[in-house]
Design an enzyme around this catalytic site. Structure first.
Site, PDB file in Angstrom:
ATOM      1  N   PHE A  70       0.810  -1.226   0.000  1.00 26.44           N
ATOM      2  CA  PHE A  70       0.000   0.000   0.000  1.00 26.44           C
ATOM      3  C   PHE A  70       0.840   1.271   0.000  1.00 26.44           C
ATOM      4  CE2 PHE A  70      -3.171  -2.734   2.618  1.00 26.44           C
ATOM      5  CZ  PHE A  70      -3.475  -3.459   1.472  1.00 26.44           C
ATOM      6  N   LYS A 106     -12.867   3.120  12.058  1.00 24.31           N
ATOM      7  CA  LYS A 106     -12.390   3.973  13.117  1.00 24.31           C
ATOM      8  C   LYS A 106     -11.010   3.480  13.570  1.00 24.31           C
ATOM      9  CE  LYS A 106     -13.249   2.954  17.591  1.00 24.31           C
ATOM     10  NZ  LYS A 106     -12.757   1.672  18.092  1.00 24.31           N
ATOM     11  N   HIS A 143     -19.313   0.921  13.974  1.00 22.37           N
ATOM     12  CA  HIS A 143     -20.106  -0.301  13.761  1.00 22.37           C
ATOM     13  C   HIS A 143     -21.325  -0.361  14.693  1.00 22.37           C
ATOM     14  CE1 HIS A 143     -17.737  -2.055  17.111  1.00 22.37           C
ATOM     15  NE2 HIS A 143     -18.725  -2.910  17.238  1.00 22.37           N
ATOM     16  N   LYS A 154     -25.775  -1.862  14.280  1.00 20.99           N
ATOM     17  CA  LYS A 154     -26.486  -2.827  15.123  1.00 20.99           C
ATOM     18  C   LYS A 154     -27.989  -2.570  15.029  1.00 20.99           C
ATOM     19  CE  LYS A 154     -22.706  -3.201  18.488  1.00 20.99           C
ATOM     20  NZ  LYS A 154     -22.260  -4.537  18.828  1.00 20.99           N
ATOM     21  N   GLU A 168     -17.712  -4.300  28.792  1.00 23.32           N
ATOM     22  CA  GLU A 168     -17.205  -5.486  28.097  1.00 23.32           C
ATOM     23  C   GLU A 168     -16.511  -6.401  29.082  1.00 23.32           C
ATOM     24  OE1 GLU A 168     -15.455  -4.551  24.067  1.00 23.32           O
ATOM     25  OE2 GLU A 168     -14.929  -2.765  25.200  1.00 23.32           O
ATOM     26  N   ASP A 192     -11.100   4.995  22.497  1.00 18.71           N
ATOM     27  CA  ASP A 192     -11.514   3.726  21.889  1.00 18.71           C
ATOM     28  C   ASP A 192     -13.036   3.567  21.875  1.00 18.71           C
ATOM     29  OD1 ASP A 192     -10.874   1.166  20.728  1.00 18.71           O
ATOM     30  OD2 ASP A 192     -11.388   0.223  22.637  1.00 18.71           O
ATOM     31  N   HIS A 228     -18.442   5.127  19.812  1.00 17.35           N
ATOM     32  CA  HIS A 228     -19.650   4.340  20.078  1.00 17.35           C
ATOM     33  C   HIS A 228     -20.566   4.989  21.126  1.00 17.35           C
ATOM     34  CE1 HIS A 228     -17.395   1.578  17.768  1.00 17.35           C
ATOM     35  NE2 HIS A 228     -16.707   1.023  18.733  1.00 17.35           N
ATOM     36  N   LYS A 237     -13.343  -2.142  30.091  1.00 14.22           N
ATOM     37  CA  LYS A 237     -12.923  -3.501  29.735  1.00 14.22           C
ATOM     38  C   LYS A 237     -12.898  -4.331  31.016  1.00 14.22           C
ATOM     39  CE  LYS A 237     -11.389  -2.178  25.537  1.00 14.22           C
ATOM     40  NZ  LYS A 237     -12.467  -2.037  24.575  1.00 14.22           N
ATOM     41  N   LYS A 292     -20.947  -8.550  29.988  1.00 12.31           N
ATOM     42  CA  LYS A 292     -21.048  -7.738  28.766  1.00 12.31           C
ATOM     43  C   LYS A 292     -22.454  -7.171  28.688  1.00 12.31           C
ATOM     44  CE  LYS A 292     -20.376  -7.838  23.732  1.00 12.31           C
ATOM     45  NZ  LYS A 292     -19.527  -6.664  23.544  1.00 12.31           N
TER      46      LYS A 292
HETATM   47  C1  BG6 Z   1     -14.244  -1.571  18.993  1.00 12.01           C
HETATM   48  C2  BG6 Z   1     -13.207  -1.256  20.037  1.00 12.01           C
HETATM   49  O1  BG6 Z   1     -14.504  -0.433  18.215  1.00 12.01           O
HETATM   50  O2  BG6 Z   1     -15.452  -1.981  19.637  1.00 12.01           O
HETATM   51  C3  BG6 Z   1     -12.941  -2.488  20.891  1.00 12.01           C
HETATM   52  O3  BG6 Z   1     -11.996  -0.858  19.403  1.00 12.01           O
HETATM   53  C4  BG6 Z   1     -14.253  -2.975  21.495  1.00 12.01           C
HETATM   54  O4  BG6 Z   1     -12.018  -2.186  21.935  1.00 12.01           O
HETATM   55  C5  BG6 Z   1     -15.318  -3.158  20.425  1.00 12.01           C
HETATM   56  O5  BG6 Z   1     -13.986  -4.204  22.154  1.00 12.01           O
HETATM   57  C6  BG6 Z   1     -16.668  -3.457  21.043  1.00 12.01           C
HETATM   58  O6  BG6 Z   1     -17.599  -3.800  20.049  1.00 12.01           O
HETATM   59  P1  BG6 Z   1     -18.869  -4.730  20.377  1.00 12.01           P
HETATM   60  O7  BG6 Z   1     -19.636  -4.760  19.099  1.00 12.01           O
HETATM   61  O8  BG6 Z   1     -18.321  -6.076  20.778  1.00 12.01           O
HETATM   62  O9  BG6 Z   1     -19.604  -4.085  21.507  1.00 12.01           O
END
Ligand code: BG6
Length: 487
Positions: A89, A142, A172, A176, A210, A229, A234, A335, A340
């Site tokens: 790349f 991201k 992402h 959902k 998480e 992060d 999110h 974390k 979760k």
């Molecule tokens: C990611 C983070 O964007 O999202 C990770 O970089 C995190 O650290 C993850 O674990 C969590 O995604 P989900 O969909 O499992 O809640």
């Protein structure tokens, strides 16, 4: 069903491609949602043949779906779409084969599953190699930058090559189903929306907890931390979905404009307020789901004796606008937490005049929106306890809406399936605009500066807990408490 497009995945041998991208594309194919003409080129540095690449993807899919009725016919069809291009790349002269592979009559979609530091240069090399037509799209993972300044540089470099209407920045969480359901819940239900402001709502909690640690990403994560992060993207996106005004329509521009307004209305957390409004934590060894786990400093790849990077953040945020004035938004993410959980909890105010003795000891109305796991919505209500002995006493009852059971689908689609569909259709409603990215970095930068100025240390918490005790104090000093799912 989608249209035939050429999808070019940079970083096709990387972790994201293996865990998310190929499985999502396979599922779309299996569901009959991928046009038979869609072609997929995987790009990476390794020198391997087309056949070996396809065989590797097949293995990935077999492993991912071995317990889920793996479908050989879909897999064969899917693998026939694949082509491999060996590209470094960083070398502009290696981009010519991409142009040769593209079919001129189709839309090209470049998916950059690469480190963000390459977004600008890859865009430039694509442009120089003549790979970008008016309708070519680019998809960016991201994080976009490390702070406001660096995000401007990345966005600026990409903007030299692609129009904003063709740039798809992924968060992402927006892919959902349950996050999109927030729109339905709020704007398709008049009853809910009319109770959605500071006259009725006492406070809002957003938790993204998480159980995983940093999953072998120590050296990356140690320069990032949980605020960058998870909160910058999110959690703030969830907050926007909860707090934004009703958009004029479901058009991308309308939704994104409302989200930007919320991000700009977030009251800055400064050096003067940071101690009252923010908590940073870092996990030490503990037990998660009955299994012993090491602390952050002992994680694989840990390079230092000590680190002040946070793996947990709790915040008390305010939105300075008419609807939300005076309503605190308590945000927390970490974390290695006990379980979760991603949920939004709306706690309503007490009725203006109390006629039921002891009602305040039972509970207030709460709307709990569970995004994962056990996706659903629960409304906590007060009801009369059935009894002849008591004249009138109240108890807490639940109205439950199970998102999964009521969908009629056998599974909830992964976020990446939805996001691929929207990129192929050319609809940006589930993607983040440049303005949103910059507004959220701007707010986070102020907080990061405040932490630095105040030299705020991380508070330790045991893995498998709900974070440091300071996080409890943050909310308890307001005579409130974090919602626990079993309450
Ligand atoms: C990611 C983070 O964007 O999202 C990770 O970089 C995190 O650290 C993850 O674990 C969590 O995604 P989900 O969909 O499992 O809640």
């Amino acid at each position: 069903m989608t249209i035939p497009v050429d999808l070019i995945i940079f970083g096709a041998r990387g972790d994201l491609s293996k865990r998310k991208l190929f499985p999502a594309l396979y599922q779309l194919d299996r569901a009959g949602l991928l046009d038979s003409g869609v072609r997929i080129a995987g790009l990476a540095r390794e020198e391997i043949s087309n056949a070996d690449f396809a065989a590797d993807v097949e293995q990935i899919l077999r492993r991912a779906f071995e317990k889920d009725n793996f479908d050989d016919a879909t897999c064969d069809r899917f693998c026939r779409r694949l082509h491999y291009l060996n590209v470094d790349f960083s070398q502009p002269d290696q981009f010519a084969p991409i142009r040769e592979w593209l079919a001129s009559e189709r839309v090209a979609i470049y998916y950059l599953a690469t480190p963000p530091s390459l977004f600008g240069s890859i865009s430039e090399h694509l442009k120089a190699a003549g790979c970008i037509a008016k309708d070519s799209r680019i998809v960016l993972e991201k994080p976009i930058g490390h702070d406001l300044e660096s995000s401007r540089q990345v966005n600026g470099a990409v903007a030299n090559c692609f129009d904003e209407s063709n740039i798809y920045r992924i968060d992402h969480y927006l892919g959902k189903e349950t996050v999109q359901n927030l729109l339905a819940l709020r704007f398709a239900n008049r009853m809910i929306n009319s109770q959605w402001d500071n006259s009725c709502v006492d406070h809002v909690q957003i938790t993204v907890a998480e159980t995983v640690g940093i999953e072998g990403r120590w050296s990356y994560y140690d320069n990032v931390g949980q605020l960058r992060d998870m909160i910058q993207n999110h959690v703030l996106q969830l907050l926007c979905m909860v707090a934004m005004e009703p958009p004029n329509s479901l058009q991308a521009d309308e939704i994104r404009a409302e989200k930007v307004k919320i991000l700009r209305a977030l009251s800055p957390i400064t050096a003067a307020t940071v101690a009252e409004q923010a908590v940073r934590g870092q996990y030490t060894a503990g037990w998660v789901n009955g299994v012993p786990v090491v602390g952050y400093m002992e994680e694989e790849g840990s390079e230092r004796d000590s680190s002040s990077t946070e793996t947990f953040v709790a915040l008390k945020a305010h939105i300075d606008n008419w609807r939300w004035a005076g309503v605190p938004f308590y945000l927390r993410t970490g974390k290695r937490m006990e379980s979760k959980v991603t949920e939004v909890v709306i706690t309503y105010k007490d009725p203006p005049h109390a006629i039921f003795p002891g009602a305040q000891d039972v509970a207030r109305n709460r709307l709990i929106i569970r995004l994962q796991p056990n996706e659903g919505i629960q409304l906590e209500m007060l009801s009369k306890q059935q009894s002849l002995r008591e004249r009138m006493s109240l108890e807490k009852r639940h109205l439950n809406l199970d998102f999964f059971d009521s969908s009629g689908e056998s599974r909830i689609a992964d976020a990446y399936e939805r996001l691929f569909l929207e990129v192929i259709k050319g609809d940006q409603w589930l993607f983040v605009s440049r303005e949103e990215i910059e507004a959220s970095w701007s707010w986070c930068d102020t907080l990061l500066d405040a932490w630095k100025e105040r030299d705020m240390k991380v508070s330790r918490y045991s893995a498998g807990s709900w974070g440091p005790s300071k996080a409890d104090m943050l909310i308890e000093k307001d005579q409130r408490a974090w919602h626990r799912s079993r309450d």
